[in-house]
Every structure is written in structure tokens, then in C-alpha cells.
Design an enzyme around this catalytic site. Structure first.
Site, PDB file in Angstrom:
ATOM      1  N   GLU A 169       0.831  -1.202   0.000  1.00 21.92           N
ATOM      2  CA  GLU A 169       0.000   0.000   0.000  1.00 21.92           C
ATOM      3  C   GLU A 169       0.870   1.259   0.000  1.00 21.92           C
ATOM      4  O   GLU A 169       0.585   2.213  -0.724  1.00 21.92           O
ATOM      5  CB  GLU A 169      -0.929  -0.012   1.215  1.00 21.92           C
ATOM      6  CG  GLU A 169      -1.892   1.145   1.294  1.00 21.92           C
ATOM      7  CD  GLU A 169      -3.034   1.050   0.290  1.00 21.92           C
ATOM      8  OE1 GLU A 169      -3.921   1.916   0.338  1.00 21.92           O
ATOM      9  OE2 GLU A 169      -3.045   0.114  -0.536  1.00 21.92           O
ATOM     10  N   THR A 182     -12.904   7.152 -13.511  1.00 24.53           N
ATOM     11  CA  THR A 182     -11.986   6.413 -12.638  1.00 24.53           C
ATOM     12  C   THR A 182     -12.082   4.913 -12.846  1.00 24.53           C
ATOM     13  O   THR A 182     -11.085   4.196 -12.801  1.00 24.53           O
ATOM     14  CB  THR A 182     -12.278   6.752 -11.160  1.00 24.53           C
ATOM     15  OG1 THR A 182     -12.048   8.143 -10.958  1.00 24.53           O
ATOM     16  CG2 THR A 182     -11.372   5.972 -10.232  1.00 24.53           C
TER      17      THR A 182
END
Length: 284
Positions: A148, A262
């Protein structure tokens, strides 16, 4: 727009009276704002120039205040708040995967810009730098899958504390898609990176009974599974992978005839909002 800060970089929260507060972020909490300023300009047929001006201002300010480079690598990184002091030759850095969409956004903006290539040069360099950092976030992990967030020390990368997991995010592949489409003759090198990511999805995430699991760590082999598949893995990540390898000329130049939201849904650029039939006519 009337409440926009002078540098175009908005805080991450706004109350019902329009008062803004909180940190500045190009990543989580603020990313979609900047992405949709440029995309809304394209969707309105490049007629709402206030949107282009806002996008250009905010990206110039991002380059000036939030972008920095590490000494070794060098790696281009994004700060979450305006930097003070040197923005180059830093010993350490930090980067999160959510910020990796910015490379694709910047190369798209440079491609469709109504300004000279020279005036957009800094945007192109930042796009290349961010995407290069994000590609190495994959390459430098034993699993070939990005955590992440990473902490950069010298020329090494390691998962940041508490952020060593991978939840199948799309942002790096999204940027690879934009680079491959806009730099069509160089697409093979971006496709090769995407192929490696896909192969590691298959190797470490595929579940025999069906589906793909997130990983709780990417810096050990075998990586521990999280027993969870995010919806955006299907809605975005795999869709951008498909588009990255597709030779469909209809989507050759994002922003020219189509704008991808997106989730990589194509919407006709310059569509008259009263003519919805065009949105369903893919032969146009």
C-alpha cells in the site's frame, strides 16, 4: 470555485458552508478532485476553460510544493503537505499506491493541453517520475506486487509500517494504460510491466475455488492471503489491464474522442448532455 485556494490545492474536507480544512492530498482523500477537473474539461468539449485553468494551476502548484526527489534512484515522490526547504537530493522518501494514478493524469493532461509542449514539460517529467517510482514499488518486492505504501531509504524500498498489504489497487496499471496509449510506439515497455503484475496476480492471488484474494504482506514468500477480494479489482484493475493490451484503435488517444472515468468506463468527449443517444453508440 470561488472558495478555491490561490494555489489551486484544496484541503481534503469542506463543510456545508464551503469552509475547507484538513491536509492537502493528491492521493487518498483528494485524488478524484484533480482527476475530474481535467476530465470534466474534456467532457464539456474543452469549452469550460476555467476548468483547464484550475487544473493547470493546481498541477503547477503540485510540482512546486508537493513533488520531491530522493538522492538515489532517484525516485519522484508526492508529499501530503507543502514542503519547506530542498525538494531534490533527499535521503528518504515515502509513496503510497493511491498516488500512482497521478502519472496517468499528468500525461493525459499534457497530451490534450491547449498550451505548448514546452510549457507542459514539467508535467511530463513529473508523470514519468511518479510512474517510474510506482513501477519500482512492484519490482522491488519479493512477490513483484506493490504494498500500500513504501518507505524509501537510499535506493531501497520497503513496505511502510502497517502498509505492507496489497488490496489489488488499479492506479499503477491505470497510469501504464495512459502511457501506452499516448506513447503508442513505446507501448511494449508499459505492457511488459503490466504483464509482470498480471502474472503475479495469477501466481500469488488466484484462489482455486474462484476469485483472487488480497494479500496481507507482499514482502515475504509465500505471501499470507487476506481472504478478501475488493470490488474495484474487477471494476478497475482488470479493466485497465484489458485496455492496456487491447489494440482497439477506437481508444487509441484517451481524451480525443473518449474520456475514461476512474473505473475506466468510456464516455464520449464533448457530449451534449441533451443527446444521451450518443453515449450508447460506440460506432461514433
Amino acid at each position: 470555485y470561488k472558495n478555491m485556494p490561490a494555489d489551486g490545492l484544496i484541503p481534503t474536507t469542506m463543510d456545508i458552508m464551503g469552509r475547507m480544512s484538513g491536509p492537502t492530498s493528491i492521493g487518498g482523500g483528494g485524488d478524484s478532485h484533480y482527476e475530474y477537473v481535467i476530465k470534466q474539461w474534456l467532457l464539456t468539449g474543452r469549452q469550460e476553460n476555467i476548468l483547464w485553468d484550475w487544473y493547470k494551476l493546481s498541477m503547477d502548484s503540485m510540482n512546486d510544493k508537493l513533488i520531491y526527489q530522493t538522492r538515489l534512484g532517484p525516485y519522484t515522490c508526492l508529499a501530503s503537505d507543502p514542503l519547506r526547504g530542498s525538494k531534490t537530493d533527499l535521503e528518504n522518501g515515502h509513496m503510497c499506491h493511491l498516488e500512482c494514478f497521478a502519472g496517468g493524469m499528468l500525461i493525459l493532461g499534457s497530451h490534450v493541453a491547449p498550451e505548448s509542449a514546452e510549457r507542459m514539460d514539467s508535467h511530463v517529467k513529473t508523470a514519468e517520475g511518479i510512474t517510474g517510482t510506482c513501477m519500482d514499488m512492484y519490482r522491488k518486492m519479493p512477490t513483484g506486487l506493490s504494498p500500500e505504501c513504501v518507505t524509501i531509504r537510499g535506493d531501497s524500498m520497503a513496505p511502510s509500517v502497517g502498509a505492507g498489504f496489497n488490496i489489488q489497487r488499479p492506479e499503477t496499471i491505470e497510469s501504464l494504460f495512459y502511457f501506452a496509449r499516448i506513447r503508442w510506439d513505446e507501448r511494449a515497455k508499459y505492457q511488459e510491466v503490466g504483464r509482470g503484475i498480471y502474472e503475479n496476480f495469477e501466481k500469488y492471488m488466484r484462489v482455486e475455488s474462484g476469485g483472487y484474494t488480497s494479500l496481507s504482506r507482499v514482502d515475504v514468500i509465500p505471501p499470507p492471503a487476506s481472504d478478501k477480494m475488493e470490488t474495484f479489482f474487477l471494476a478497475e484493475t482488470l479493466k485497465y489491464l484489458y485496455l492496456l493490451f487491447s489494440d482497439d484503435q477506437h481508444f487509441l488517444h484517451p481524451g480525443e474522442h473518449w474520456v475514461f472515468n476512474t473505473e475506466a468506463h468510456p464516455v464520449p468527449a464533448g457530449l451534449n448532455p441533451n443527446d444521451y443517444s450518443l453515449a450508447f453508440d460506440c460506432s461514433r
